[in-house]
Each structure stands twice: as structure tokens, then as C-alpha cells.
Enzyme design. Structure first.
Site, PDB file in Angstrom:
ATOM      1  N   ASP A 272       1.100  -1.045   0.060  1.00  0.00           N
ATOM      2  CA  ASP A 272       0.062  -0.224  -0.150  1.00  0.00           C
ATOM      3  C   ASP A 272       1.026   1.305   0.136  1.00  0.00           C
ATOM      4  OD1 ASP A 272      -3.312   0.572   1.474  1.00  0.00           O
ATOM      5  OD2 ASP A 272      -2.351   1.664   0.315  1.00  0.00           O
TER       6      ASP A 272
HETATM    7  C1  GLC Z   1      -4.304   4.306  -0.159  1.00  0.00           C
HETATM    8  C2  GLC Z   1      -5.405   3.052   0.194  1.00  0.00           C
HETATM    9  C3  GLC Z   1      -5.336   2.178  -0.798  1.00  0.00           C
HETATM   10  C4  GLC Z   1      -5.104   2.821  -2.256  1.00  0.00           C
HETATM   11  C5  GLC Z   1      -3.745   3.488  -2.068  1.00  0.00           C
HETATM   12  C6  GLC Z   1      -3.391   4.233  -3.531  1.00  0.00           C
HETATM   13  O1  GLC Z   1      -3.651   4.873   0.931  1.00  0.00           O
HETATM   14  O2  GLC Z   1      -5.042   2.403   1.165  1.00  0.00           O
HETATM   15  O3  GLC Z   1      -6.525   1.460  -0.819  1.00  0.00           O
HETATM   16  O4  GLC Z   1      -5.351   2.045  -3.230  1.00  0.00           O
HETATM   17  O5  GLC Z   1      -3.366   4.208  -1.295  1.00  0.00           O
HETATM   18  O6  GLC Z   1      -4.014   5.357  -3.534  1.00  0.00           O
END
Ligand code: GLC
Length: 741
Positions: A272
Site C-alpha cells: 500500500d
Molecule cells: C491508499 C489506500 C489504498 C489505495 C492506495 C493508492 O492509502 O489504502 O487502498 O489503493 O493508497 O491510492
């Protein structure tokens, strides 16, 4: 190079072998820096392409970009990658296309309320087409965390509290995003996220610790991910969470043993956003270098946004901490996705080869899904549907009646308010000049406590034949990092309902929200309640058609509604416990006598100050009709392990409207090697039923559907006694009994 269908990729196949040869040959040519570049996804700010990013792409130090949606820039990035870099490797372009790209559909929790695989899949299809036309080839969806805590802002993105419903709908979304072949223009790679257990963040606070016993992790939270991998999901994202003391981004057991070995996922695993660097913030690693080690050792193939891989992987390899063959394995999963997407053949996007954004058919699909996502929770004395021929005036009151931005909901990066049709606009359009619409926004936003407009609102209501109120949460009150410890209607909205109720007028309340709200005694003040979640671009026309009876509501709750926040976590598929709550034993706090003795009343699993039941049950939703389920029948009352049972019942539409009903199948395993839930959803079907007709509905249930992880973590079905129910909600009483021998 020809590509294969997602299912083909799994089997032994000459195309697969050719792909694998291509990938191996390419990796053999790559320098270590180029390999680490492929493992690094760089965040790009929309509309800009700074020189340093061009250089990173040109030198092969970045293999994937997130958050660029300017097509000209994306095509230029791809050009630099395939024409100016040494090995001409195209780029993955990632974007959160969570519930629409330009045409915005209801939030995922709303989509789940439709219980419609077909509509959920078509929404993902349209979203993929729109995103592809702007150069995106990877979305970070579907999110398949189990949502059982409405305090958690991200419950809005879940498909609800039930593993089975979540799994079925997530698979539908994956098929919609990915189509049959990833290389077909308009298909994009999906991402099963967040592996795993994020929905159980302590106290519903985002990014908080997650502590889930392994048996529950396997029997509840892993289920959707197993189904997603079987459905051919192209990528998986690791969760931010600290799971039982080991954060997912460095959790070798979860990623290598469970995800790769047991579930059999052999494709791209991405972190993430900044999550690998955060391992040090967790206190799991001492510094970025250790974080890079723990994550790469756990098999996280690609680092999103942070740069620990770029800065430290080479040293870790030189020091022999990470083997080069491991790096090659991780890089091959990244390159393989680019091959499956057809990017080596053609990385460019020609927008004219796609349907136009926000076209009429997309808007109609968004309206249909919004129609089926709304849940009718109360309809006293048939307050709904409204009959415009019998009305001279309607009061439209509330901050969400005419807000095309707020109705879109959370996780909307590319949708635009200008495409929204609001409820006020749609109602005016629908009634024309036959009914006078008296509009009073009353509150600047849903959090406002400024009651200066209350007098005007009351006068507006008093001077109208009936009142439509549009209340709830602004979109910013749900979604990532937007959690609430009090989930009542925010601001002065409750006071507004009480004030309007004083007029004695019929009140129809439409709630737009990203979570179940605790509605308390306002339920006594309104005649009807339609829960629309955040309904997206076409929320207005959809809600209007329901309010005026063009269509009957057919949504069913994918999540239980607590009476108050103190009941959380509250979900239908709970364990029975040794002293289960019951009507017979429940004693309300108001009924306790003075100086009551310690062992008085029920001594069962209840709160003294709240009834133990939810405000609204999982699977519940009213219609403008009444339905009757009867004559449940089994084709036999016992089966052997591995055999299939057929369960049927009669469903009758007692009303005067043609409409749809979501029939649901539940089971209970009466005795298990570990305790089993009092009810588990194991099937559902959306049934169209003309007024006054009866239909025989049928479900198949195999003993494999009844398998679970036992106390030794062995996944198996057991012999024993089972109940089976069919009905229109988890509260159904239509029950039969069968045995597995
Ligand atoms: C965010 C979220 C994730 C998302 C990623 C990209 O913090 O946790 O679900 O796809 O970052 O934006």
C-alpha cells in the site's frame, strides 16, 4: 506476442511457455538497477511530468506510475519508456478506480446493497473502459475487506459484513475490470485489497492494530481473497495493518505461506501507499533498509510511493541478505503482468478508439445500479410511493437534496460534479409544472449547527402537502482516515427532523451516507426511510424513480445497522455463545427493580440499555410489495460428503407492483469442530416477480459449501446436522433440517 485469457494463464500452455521465455530472456538482460526500478511505483502529480521523472523512466529506474491521468502525459511517459530506455519496458499506470472513473456509480457498500452480480460487474466494466481511455491499465480495486464496524470510514468501500456476499461481488467486479483477456483494449488489471483483515482495525480507527485469531482470519477474512484469486485477479495489495503484531507489509507467513502457497496466488503483490517505509513507524523495523529487507523477504514485489527498495535493495543483495534469484522472481511477476496487458505490443492509448466518457449508456447503467442499491428501511402506512397527481406541493429540505458533489461519495478522484443529476433537479424534472416544489437547503452542510434557516424550513414544510428530507453525511465523513466515534446524523440534522415533524406533515427521509448510521428515535418521526448510501452521478433520477413508484426499491442491506455505537461489532453471523440473548431473558434497564440482586434476570449476552438486536438486519430491505416465502423443500434430508442438496421454496408477490426480490439462503452447522455462526449466507438470487405471481426458487448446496477451517486449521466439511433457511432477510424463519452423513 499473443496473450491469453486470465484462466488460460493458469494452465500449461504453449502461449504461456512463450511468455515465460520472453520474461526470462528480458530479465537476463536487465541490470540490478533496472530490476529494482521495475519494483518501484512512483507517485506522479496529475498534469505534470518533471524532468527527474522523465529521467527515471528513461534510465529504467521506475517501472510503474500511480496517479497520473493526463493522457498526453501518460502517452509521453510510455514513449520515453519504450523508445528511450535501454530495454524498452512499458509502464504500469495505476489509479484508484473504486466505484467509477468519470461516470460514478454508488459507493461499493451501496453496490453491495443491490446483491446484483450483473450490475456490479457491468459497473466495473464501464469504469475500466473509461479509465483505459485515459491511459490507466491498473486499478486498486475491488477492496474486499470485511466491513463490520461502521465507525471505520472505509466501510464505505467494502462489500459489507459477509464473506460470501463480499466474495461473490468482488469476483464480479474483477471480471468486469479484467474481462476475458487483459490485453483486450478497455480491460485493466484489478487488485484484491487489502490483504488481510484491515476491516477489523481496533475501535474502527483507520490504520489501528488488527488482532484476529487465525481461525477467524481463515474462516472470515481470507474467504473473499481465495475467491478473487480463483477468479484470476491480476494483483493483490498488502494491507497497512499490524496484524497480530506483524504488519502485513513484512509478514512472511501471510504473504508466502498463506497467499502464495495455500491460496496459490503467483502474480504481482504490491504494497500500500508508503506502507513499506511505515514498517519503521510501526516499530517493526529500525530503519528503511530493514523495512526493505522485511518486505522483499515477505515477497512484496512492488513498493508503492516510498523508496526503500530503490535506496537499499542493492546493498541487501550485495550483503547476501536477499538472493538475486528472489529479486528475479519478483521482477518476473511484474513483467508478466505487462505482457498479459499487451503493453509490449502497444503501450499507447488512442482515446478515439474508446466510447466517450460519461455517455448515455454509462449514465443509464449508473442509474440502474443506484436504483437497485437503495434500501427501503421504513414505509409506514404506504407513505411511499408518492402519487404526483394527488399532490399540489412538495417540500424538499436538507443539505443533500441538491449537492451533485456530495452524492458522489468517497474515493472519487476523476468524477466531476458537473455530470451529477441531483435529487432536486430530478424531482423538478419528474413532476414538471404539475406540482410546486418548495426547496429549503436549511443547513450549509451536514455538520452545520447553524439553525438560522430552521424557521424557513418549518414554514416550507407547513405550506406543502408532504416533505422530502435529504440528510446524511458529506462524502468527506467516510472513506480512508475518516472514521467517526459517534455515527449519529451529524450536525443539527436530528434537530431539523424533530422540528419538521412538529408540522404534522408526512415526512419521507432519504439518507445519503458512507456507513450505517445510528438513527435512534428519528425513525419514529419519519413515515418512510430510503437509504441511498452515496448513490453517484445518477443518484437523483434513481431516487426520484423510487420515490414516485416508477420502480419499487429492491435493495437489501449488506451490513447490519446497530441501534447505537456501543453494540459494535454487530453482525448477523455471530457465534451463539453459551448464554445467548433471547427475548425471554432480555431485561431492559428501565425494568430493573430497585436493589435488584446480583444474579437477577437473564444472565445472558445482552446490554442492559439496548435491545440485543440490530436496528436493521443484514439482508433486510422493504419493497412496495409484500412477499411470502413458503413450502421449503429438500430433495433429500441427508447427503454424503461431496454430494449436492437441492433446496426449493415458493416465493409469492402479494402486491400490485411488478418488482424484484433478493431471495437468500442461509445455513447453520449445529455442531462443529470449532463453534460455527448461528447463520451463514450460502446463496442468493435476484428474482423478477410480476404482481400477484408465485415462483418456485431453487438453490444448490454442496457439502463443500459447508467446509470451514477446524481447530487444526484444516479446511474440511464435517458430518452432522444442519439447518437451512430461505427468505428475504437474515431474519427469515422458513427453515428445514438436513444431515451430512
Ligand atoms: C491508499 C489506500 C489504498 C489505495 C492506495 C493508492 O492509502 O489504502 O487502498 O489503493 O493508497 O491510492
Amino acid at each position: 506476442m499473443s496473450s491469453m485469457s486470465n484462466s488460460q494463464v493458469k494452465g500449461n500452455n504453449p502461449i504461456l511457455e512463450k511468455q515465460q521465455t520472453f520474461v526470462s530472456d528480458l530479465i537476463a538482460k536487465m541490470t540490478l538497477e533496472e530490476k529494482i526500478g521495475q519494483m518501484s511505483q512512483q507517485s506522479s502529480s496529475e498534469g505534470s511530468l518533471p524532468e527527474h521523472l522523465k529521467e527515471a523512466i528513461r534510465s529504467g529506474l521506475t517501472g510503474s506510475i500511480i496517479n497520473q491521468v493526463n493522457l498526453e502525459i501518460i502517452n509521453e511517459m510510455q514513449r520515453i519508456a519504450v523508445e528511450e530506455s535501454r530495454l524498452k519496458i512499458p509502464l504500469l499506470m495505476g489509479r484508484d478506480v473504486i466505484h467509477g472513473f468519470k461516470t460514478i456509480f454508488p459507493i461499493p457498500l451501496g453496490q453491495a446493497s443491490s446483491w446484483s452480480e450483473e450490475l456490479v460487474s457491468s459497473a466495473a466494466r464501464i469504469s475500466a473502459l473509461e479509465a483505459s481511455s485515459c491511459g490507466i491499465n491498473w486499478t486498486f480495486a475491488p477492496m474486499m475487506d470485511i466491513g463490520r464496524d461502521p465507525r471505520w470510514g472505509r466501510i464505505a468501500e467494502t462489500l459489507g459484513e459477509d464473506p460470501y456476499l463480499c466474495a461473490v461481488l468482488a469476483a464480479s467486479m474483477i471480471k468486469g475490470f479484467q474481462g476475458e483477456q487483459l490485453a483486450t483494449p478497455g480491460n485493466i488489471a484489478a487488485c484484491a485489497k487489502h490483504f488481510v483483515g484491515y476491516g477489523a482495525s481496533e475501535s474502527g480507527r483507520d490504520y489501528a492494530s488488527v488482532n484476529i485469531p487465525e481461525n477467524e482470519l481463515r474462516n472470515v477474512h481470507l474467504t473473499p481473497f481465495k475467491v478473487a484469486v480463483e477468479a484470476g485477479v491480476a494483483t493483490v495489495m498488502a494491507s497497512f495493518s499490524d496484524i497480530n503484531g506483524v504488519p502485513a507489509s513484512g509478514n512472511e507467513w501471510l504473504m508466502k505461506q498463506v497467499l502464495r502457497k495455500e491460496i496459490g496466488f503467483n502474480d504481482l503483490l504490491v504494497s500500500d501507499f508508503d506502507a513499506i517505509r511505515q514498517l519503521t513507524v510501526h516499530g517493526f523495523t529500525a530503519n528503511d533498509k530493514e523495512a526493505a529487507y522485511q518486505s522483499s523477504n515477505a515477497g512484496i514485489d512492488m513498493e508503492m510511493a516510498s523508496t526503500t527498495y530503490k535506496e537499499h535493495l542493492k546493498d541487501l543483495i550485495d550483503e547476501g541478505k536477499i538472493k538475486l534469484c528472489e529479486i528475479d522472481r519478483m521482477v518476473s511477476r511484474i513483467i508478466k503482468l505487462k505482457v498479459k496487458l499487451g503493453l509490449f505490443e502497444d503501450p499507447y492509448t488512442n482515446p478515439t478508439s474508446f466510447p466517450s466518457l460519461v455517455n448515455q449508456s454509462n449514465l443509464l447503467a449508473a442509474k440502474e445500479l443506484a436504483l437497485q442499491s437503495c434500501v427501503l428501511l421504513k414505509n409506514y402506512d404506504e407513505a411511499l410511493p408518492l402519487n404526483k397527481s394527488k399532490l399540489n406541493s412538495i417540500a424538499v429540505i436538507g443539505p443533500l437534496a441538491n449537492d451533485g458533489y456530495e452524492q458522489l461519495g468517497t474515493w472519487v478522484f476523476d468524477g466531476e460534479e458537473k455530470h451529477s443529476v441531483t435529487c432536486l433537479q430530478a424531482i423538478k424534472e419528474f413532476v414538471g409544472d404539475t406540482v410546486k416544489i418548495n426547496y429549503c437547503k436549511t443547513l450549509e452542510n451536514t455538520r452545520s449547527n447553524n439553525q438560522d434557516q430552521f424557521t424557513q424550513a418549518i414554514e416550507t414544510a407547513a405550506s406543502s402537502d408532504c416533505v422530502l428530507m435529504f440528510l446524511g453525511e458529506e462524502s468527506i465523513l467516510s472513506g480512508e482516515a475518516h472514521c467517526r466515534s459517534n455515527i449519529d446524523l451529524p450536525g443539527s440534522q436530528q434537530q431539523l427532523i424533530h422540528a419538521i415533524a412538529e408540522t404534522g406533515k408526512k415526512i419521507i427521509l432519504v439518507v445519503m451516507a458512507g456507513r450505517p448510521l445510528t438513527l435512534g428515535n428519528i425513525l419514529l418521526k419519519v413515515d418512510a426511510l430510503l437509504y441511498a448510501w452515496h448513490p453517484g452521478t445518477m443518484g437523483g433520477p434513481a431516487i426520484t424513480d423510487l420515490l414516485f413508484g416508477v420502480k419499487s426499491p429492491s435493495g437489501k442491506l449488506p451490513v447490519s445497522f446497530p441501534r447505537n455505537v456501543g453494540q459494535i461489532p454487530l453482525y448477523y453471523s455471530q457465534k451463539n455463545g453459551g448464554r445467548p440473548a433471547s427475548e425471554e431473558t432480555f431485561v431492559s434497564i428501565d425494568a430493573i427493580k430497585s436493589r435488584a440482586k446480583q444474579t437477577s434476570f437473564g444472565m445472558t449476552s445482552t446490554h442492559l440499555d439496548t435491545h440485543f438486536s440490530p436496528q436493521f438486519h443484514f439482508g433486510f430491505g422493504l419493497s412496495y410489495n409484500q412477499f411470502s416465502y413458503k413450502n421449503i423443500r429438500l430433495d433429500r434430508d441427508e447427503i454424503k460428503l461431496g454430494e449436492v442438496l437441492i433446496i426449493t421454496a415458493e416465493l409469492i408477490n402479494l402486491g400490485k407492483y411488478d418488482c424484484e426480490e433478493v431471495a437468500q439462503l442461509y445455513i447453520r452447522d449445529l455442531v462443529g469442530n470449532v463453534t460455527r455462526p448461528v447463520k451463514e449466507l450460502k446463496g442468493f438470487q435476484r428474482v423478477s416477480l410480476p404482481a400477484g405471481t408465485c415462483k418456485k426458487i431453487s438453490f444448490k448446496l454442496s457439502s463443500n459449501d459447508l467446509a470451514f477451517y477446524d481447530r487444526n486449521m484444516t479446511f474440511r466439511a464435517e458430518s452432522g446436522e444442519f439447518y437451512v433457511w430461505i427468505g428475504g432477510s437474515s431474519e427469515t424463519k422458513l427453515k428445514a433440517r438436513f444431515k451430512i452423513l
